[in-house]
Scaffold this active site. Structure first.
Site, PDB file in Angstrom:
ATOM      1  CG  MET A  72      -1.940  -1.109   1.236  1.00 40.58           C
ATOM      2  SD  MET A  72      -2.944  -1.217  -0.247  1.00 40.58           S
ATOM      3  CE  MET A  72      -4.012   0.185  -0.088  1.00 40.58           C
ATOM      4  CB  SER A  96      -8.157  -2.219   5.875  1.00 35.63           C
ATOM      5  OG  SER A  96      -7.053  -3.028   6.089  1.00 35.63           O
ATOM      6  CD  GLU A 100      -4.884  -3.005   9.857  1.00 35.38           C
ATOM      7  OE1 GLU A 100      -4.071  -2.106   9.635  1.00 35.38           O
ATOM      8  OE2 GLU A 100      -6.111  -2.862   9.749  1.00 35.38           O
ATOM      9  CE  LYS A 160      -2.123   0.009  11.101  1.00 30.51           C
ATOM     10  NZ  LYS A 160      -1.504   0.354   9.813  1.00 30.51           N
ATOM     11  CG  HIS A 200      -9.491   2.220   3.824  1.00 28.17           C
ATOM     12  ND1 HIS A 200     -10.696   1.559   3.727  1.00 28.17           N
ATOM     13  CD2 HIS A 200      -8.547   1.270   3.647  1.00 28.17           C
ATOM     14  CE1 HIS A 200     -10.473   0.284   3.504  1.00 28.17           C
ATOM     15  NE2 HIS A 200      -9.187   0.091   3.452  1.00 28.17           N
ATOM     16  CG  ASN A 207     -12.760  -3.307   4.006  1.00 31.74           C
ATOM     17  OD1 ASN A 207     -12.847  -3.576   2.805  1.00 31.74           O
ATOM     18  ND2 ASN A 207     -11.640  -2.900   4.566  1.00 31.74           N
ATOM     19  CB  VAL A 226       3.728   0.248   9.508  1.00 32.21           C
ATOM     20  CG1 VAL A 226       4.686   1.378   9.160  1.00 32.21           C
ATOM     21  CG2 VAL A 226       2.835   0.664  10.672  1.00 32.21           C
TER      22      VAL A 226
END
Ligand code: NAD
Length: 733
Positions: free
Chosen positions: A338, A443, A416, A421, A464, A514, A414
């Site tokens: 990403m 996400s 999940e 984080k 996102h 999502n 970075v």
């Protein structure tokens, strides 16, 4: 000031210059079309005028019709807009036909004035239809220019004579990529496709147009279909070759659209029926089909979501009223899939990027990813060596957080993991200015929880992106509990710089996209566990117009990601967790190493090169197919409602604040059946009352997840629609 200026030079060449004041692109309005009619009359009546050049005062020719015009005609006409829409379409035909006949004698076809369209740059929709009505089309050799008829992509088809003219110019088969797929072509390709006649250096455009006008003969300006004995290229429907074309085209359209796009069917009808009759009758037939499409709720919904509302959101419909927040220097934390994608799109948009990873090797790999995308562009002739160097020159890959000094926006991508984080948030905040905004690309993790690691939670926000970043057009912006307006404006301005489409939602589990897509995938998997034939599940989705069935979708996004999300959701929900049956299938697949496309094994089988074959034939050994299968509508309702009810709940809970964002986000974010205009538009097309009845039936048969949300029941009980109730800023097209 008028949208067109009219001038006649000393050699008797009249020029219509299209240059809409205050806009960067010409779009056609009702008033401007009336002005075209007047100018044609003036030029044809003036004996001093020998011919006409139609051109643009801007770098491009036209973006198309202002689709708000159609919405206005519909509104003005009240309860029965069809005659008004038909009359409007026919009046356009008359104007362009007048231009095309150019004053020639109807019998001898002599004495008309030559008309040339001089196209400096991009030309779409009604712009191209005007060009097609001219006797010659000359386009500047502008590498950024494209010409075409993309109406089909917003649920319409070319209804300004483009369908009838272009299919008669090159034949139904050759016209298909332009008409049916809405392909926009570069000048050289457009010439090869027969859409234009000549490509000249930009500086010579007007001189060459004038030269042609002054040298054109009577024979040069009579359209083939106005000549005696004209036959459709490739054969009309009852010619043996034409018969094959139309049978093939019919099958192709149904195969591609599954019959759910009314515009594609109508387009084919207009070409087929038009080919059997004289040209002017064919235009009337085209206008009838066009009106029928405009009257179809699916087309209105597509125009509303994919054109009007998408544009409104891109222009900042929900942007807080704060000063310009254009991003100048961007820091990206994490150069994985990403982060690297975000670095590429940002540098490509002219933003300076600092790309950070824990190891220099990983940071460099992220930059190499951008290089790979640029190399692909170079191979296709879309990116020059200078452009590549320029874009890569904007990305500095490093491990040094000090390089973040002066960044006005950080996007963290970075792993999940809450801890990782939190650590990088603190490190980055120590290096960036106090005014900078910090965004996370998580996400699944709640923004408000991640914001706890920040010294400035008011400047902390979710941005996102969807994968692959360079291709997915939606960006979901998530407002945490403490996120302030400047952060929202910053995120929106950033998305505008990237030329993507934003939606702004509030913080809740899985945000919006999502949240809706997971139940779709889960419903598909649940049906596998129940013994529903996997091919029935996948085809039911495709027949609804979804690009991917739920099983293919989970193969693409990866089954182990599904397992991870399921574990986290179960941990968060405890006993209330409703998806045990899904997990039984998902976990079993993961245990077998069938992780989806990335392991070349999932619900589908793949060949050695990773090409998808068919559904894995051992699925039925693991989850035997039941003797009695549900009927197609039931499977479709389950797949549809699984997503749509989540969208309604998101609105009910205030996660979504604007149904326009719910609809646009669904189509761009996860390919929700575009013909429907999105979940809320679909409910309005279906009728909220009918939707409640379907939910009641599904709830009885399959459980509480299908219970109609209170809001849906209320909308249905009051005889409302979602757009009627919530769409005041987003009226139906
Ligand atoms: P990835 O594993 O490909 O990349 C993560 C990168 O972060 C790696 O390069 C890793 O070296 C780096 N990293 C880890 N710890 C670090 C640290 N302490 N300092 C600096 N760099 C560090 O993951 P991804 O798929 O790119 O996902 C990144 C984020 O984006 C996650 O939060 C994920 O949930 C989210 N996301 C992923 C997708 C997707 O489809 N993959 C879509 C949307 C959002």
């Amino acid at each position: 000031m008028s949208d067109f200026t009219y001038s006649v030079d000393a050699d008797g060449v009249a020029t219509f210059t299209w240059d809409v004041p205050g806009k960067s692109m010409n779009v056609m309005t009702r008033e401007a079309f009336a002005r075209v009619s007047e100018m044609v009359d003036t030029a044809l009546a003036d004996p001093a005028v020998k011919g006409i050049i139609v051109t643009s005062g801007k770098k491009d020719f036209a973006g198309g019709m202002d689709l708000n015009v159609l919405a206005r005609i519909r509104e003005e006409a009240g309860d029965s807009p069809a005659p008004a829409l038909f009359d409007f379409t026919m009046s356009g035909h008359h104007i362009l036909r007048k231009l095309e006949r150019a004053g020639m004698d109807a019998k001898t076809l002599k004495g008309g004035k030559p008309v040339v369209c001089a196209i400096p740059g991009t030309c779409a929709g009604i712009g191209t239809e005007i060009a097609l009505a001219c006797h010659r089309r000359i386009m500047a050799d502008n590498p950024k220019a494209k010409i075409g008829l993309p109406e089909i992509l917003v649920g319409l088809f070319p209804g300004g004579g483009g369908t009838t003219r272009f299919s008669r110019m090159v034949g139904a088969m050759a016209a298909a990529p332009v008409l049916l797929e809405g392909k926009m072509l570069e000048p050289a390709k457009a010439r090869a496709a027969g859409l234009i006649d000549e490509v000249v250096p930009a500086g010579d455009l007007l001189a060459r147009a004038k030269e042609w006008v002054l040298s054109a003969t009577d024979a040069d300006i009579v359209k083939p279909w106005d000549q005696k004995g004209w036959k459709m290229p490739g054969g009309a429907p009852y010619h043996p070759a034409g018969f094959m074309t139309f049978v093939g085209a019919n099958a192709m359209v149904l195969g591609k659209t599954q019959g759910v796009y009314p515009a594609a069917k109508a387009l084919l009808g207009a070409v087929y029926e038009g080919a059997l009759v004289p040209f002017d009758t064919a235009l009337t037939i085209e206008a009838r089909w066009f009106t029928s499409v405009l009257m179809d709720p699916s087309s209105s919904a597509m125009i509303r979501s994919l054109f009007l509302n998408k544009e409104a959101l891109e222009k900042g419909a929900n942007r807080p009223d704060v000063a310009d927040q254009t991003v100048k220097k961007l820091g990206i934390l994490g150069a994985g899939m990403m982060g690297a994608g975000i670095a590429y799109v940002s540098a490509n948009a002219g933003i300076e990027v600092v790309l950070i990873d824990a190891k220099q090797e990983a940071a460099d790999k992220g930059k190499t990813h951008a290089e790979g995308i640029l190399d692909k562009g170079m191979k296709r002739g879309k990116v020059s060596a200078e452009k590549k160097a320029e874009v890569l020159g904007r990305i500095s890959a490093t491990t040094d957080y000090a390089a973040l000094a002066g960044c006005d926006l950080i996007v963290e991508a970075v792993f999940e993991d809450m801890g990782v984080k939190a650590e990088v948030t603190a490190k980055a905040e120590a290096a960036i200015p106090e005014t900078a905004i910090f965004a996370t690309n998580t996400s699944t993790l709640p923004i408000s929880d991640l914001a706890r690691a920040s010294k400035r939670p008011g400047q902390f926000i979710g941005i996102h992106f969807f994968s692959p970043v360079d291709r997915m057009m939606l960006v979901e912006i998530i407002r945490g509990r403490e996120t302030g307006d400047v952060a929202v404006a910053k995120a929106l301005d950033f998305v505008r710089q990237l030329r993507k489409t934003p939606i702004v939602v509030n913080d809740a589990r899985f945000f919006y996209a999502n949240r809706c897509i997971i139940p779709y995938i889960n419903e598909g998997i649940r049906m596998v566990a129940e013994g529903v034939e996997p091919a029935l599940i996948e085809n039911a989705a495709k027949l609804l117009g979804f690009p991917l069935g739920p099983l293919q979708l989970v193969d693409e996004t990866s089954i182990d990601l599904g397992v991870k999300i399921a574990r986290a959701t179960r941990a968060a929900m405890g006993d209330a967790y409703p998806d045990g049956a899904v997990d039984a299938v998902l976990f079993a697949m993961a245990d077998k190493g069938r992780l989806g496309r990335k392991s070349a094994a999932g619900f589908y089988a793949y060949d050695d090169k990773g090409g998808r074959l068919g559904l894995w034939d051992e699925l039925s050994g693991l989850w035997p197919v039941a003797e009695t299968q549900p009927d197609l509508p039931e499977v479709q309702h389950r797949l549809m409602m699984a997503q749509v009810l989540e969208a309604v709940r998101a609105l009910e809970e205030g996660v979504l604040e604007d149904i326009r964002e719910g609809d646009v986000g669904a189509i761009l974010g996860w390919g929700f059946a575009p013909w429907s205009g999105g979940p809320f538009s679909w409910l309005d097309i279906l009728g909220p009352e009918k939707a409640v009845a379907i939910c009641d039936g599904l709830e009885k048969a399959h459980g509480a997840r299908f219970a109609a949300p209170t809001l849906l029941r209320e909308v249905a009980a009051k005889g409302q629609t979602f757009y009627g109730r919530f769409g005041s800023a987003a009226k139906a097209a």
